[in-house]
Design an enzyme around this catalytic site. Sequence first.
Site, short mmCIF file in Angstrom:
data_model
loop_
_atom_site.label_atom_id
_atom_site.label_comp_id
_atom_site.label_asym_id
_atom_site.label_seq_id
_atom_site.Cartn_x
_atom_site.Cartn_y
_atom_site.Cartn_z
N SER A 153 -17.09 -8.85 -8.41
CA SER A 153 -17.52 -10.06 -7.69
C SER A 153 -19.03 -10.20 -7.62
O SER A 153 -19.77 -9.23 -7.77
CB SER A 153 -16.97 -10.04 -6.26
OG SER A 153 -15.58 -9.82 -6.26
N1 SAH Z 1 -13.14 -5.64 -5.77
C1 SAH Z 1 -13.39 -5.61 -7.21
C2 SAH Z 1 -13.20 -7.00 -7.82
C3 SAH Z 1 -11.91 -7.00 -8.48
S1 SAH Z 1 -11.35 -8.45 -9.29
C4 SAH Z 1 -14.74 -5.02 -7.53
O1 SAH Z 1 -15.51 -4.72 -6.60
O2 SAH Z 1 -15.00 -4.82 -8.71
C5 SAH Z 1 -9.71 -8.48 -8.61
C6 SAH Z 1 -8.84 -7.30 -8.97
O3 SAH Z 1 -7.60 -7.51 -8.30
C7 SAH Z 1 -8.53 -7.13 -10.45
O4 SAH Z 1 -8.92 -5.88 -10.88
C8 SAH Z 1 -7.02 -7.33 -10.52
O5 SAH Z 1 -6.39 -6.52 -11.48
C9 SAH Z 1 -6.60 -6.94 -9.11
N2 SAH Z 1 -5.29 -7.48 -8.67
C10 SAH Z 1 -4.75 -8.70 -8.90
N3 SAH Z 1 -3.55 -8.81 -8.31
C11 SAH Z 1 -3.34 -7.63 -7.67
C12 SAH Z 1 -2.28 -7.12 -6.84
N4 SAH Z 1 -1.20 -7.83 -6.56
N5 SAH Z 1 -2.40 -5.87 -6.35
C13 SAH Z 1 -3.49 -5.10 -6.62
N6 SAH Z 1 -4.51 -5.52 -7.38
C14 SAH Z 1 -4.45 -6.78 -7.88
#
Ligand code: SAH
Length: 226
Positions: A76
């Site tokens: 993000s």
């Molecule tokens: N917090 C992260 C940003 C991640 S982007 C950082 O600091 O880098 C969002 C993430 O959510 C992705 O990696 C995606 O694979 C994950 N995601 C999507 N749906 C999900 C679910 N149902 N359970 C767990 N993770 C999920």
Amino acid sequence: MSDKSAEKHTEARHWLMERVLAETRETAHLTGFSELSDRVIKAIATTPRHCFIPPEQQDWAYADAPLPIGRGQTISQPFIVALMTELLAPGPEDVVLEIGAGSGYQAAILAHLVQQVYTLERIPELAMMATQRLQELGFANVTVCVGNGVQGWEEQAPFDGIIVTAAATETPPALVRQLKPGGRLVIPVGPPHRTQDLRVVEKDAQGVAHSRSVLPVVFVPLIDRG
Ligand code: SAH
């Protein structure tokens, strides 16, 4: 890392912090605050974002922008990380849950501020890389697990705070259930790949949830399977 490259990163983090603080002021009419707390500033200013970013994106590691981390996912924008962390209002004794570990960056920021971070990621490869990075950087109070965050993490619940870093079409009821009374959930809600609504859901002492909208945001979708 050489002294010179460490210096370059420290300087880049300084400029990033200035940008994040400016955006915090610019969005005060929506968020209700124009300053970040010192604890959140310190966490952002000391966490090496370049360690959470793939080699081909290194030049942009301290730009205030989301960046690709592989598998169609993104780390993000730092301002959004700062804002969501501030909205969560984490305390030093708190146990928090993150949904969507991705690169592990948001978990690292939280790890500076609370006692224990649990984070769920549905893509095993990303979960593995995040675990490795967090270990190498010495974050002993983060547990990364592969799983579907829509169900929360029943075994570790209840949580003082829950932060969701992928956009849900609606607030998953399991997450509200797994909040302690007085706890907060910070979550983007809205259609996939469109503008979503960043919301704060607070559970009061009687266990009743109150939701408010804070800011339009765009997150990758929260996928409810696997
Ligand atoms: N917090 C992260 C940003 C991640 S982007 C950082 O600091 O880098 C969002 C993430 O959510 C992705 O990696 C995606 O694979 C994950 N995601 C999507 N749906 C999900 C679910 N149902 N359970 C767990 N993770 C999920």
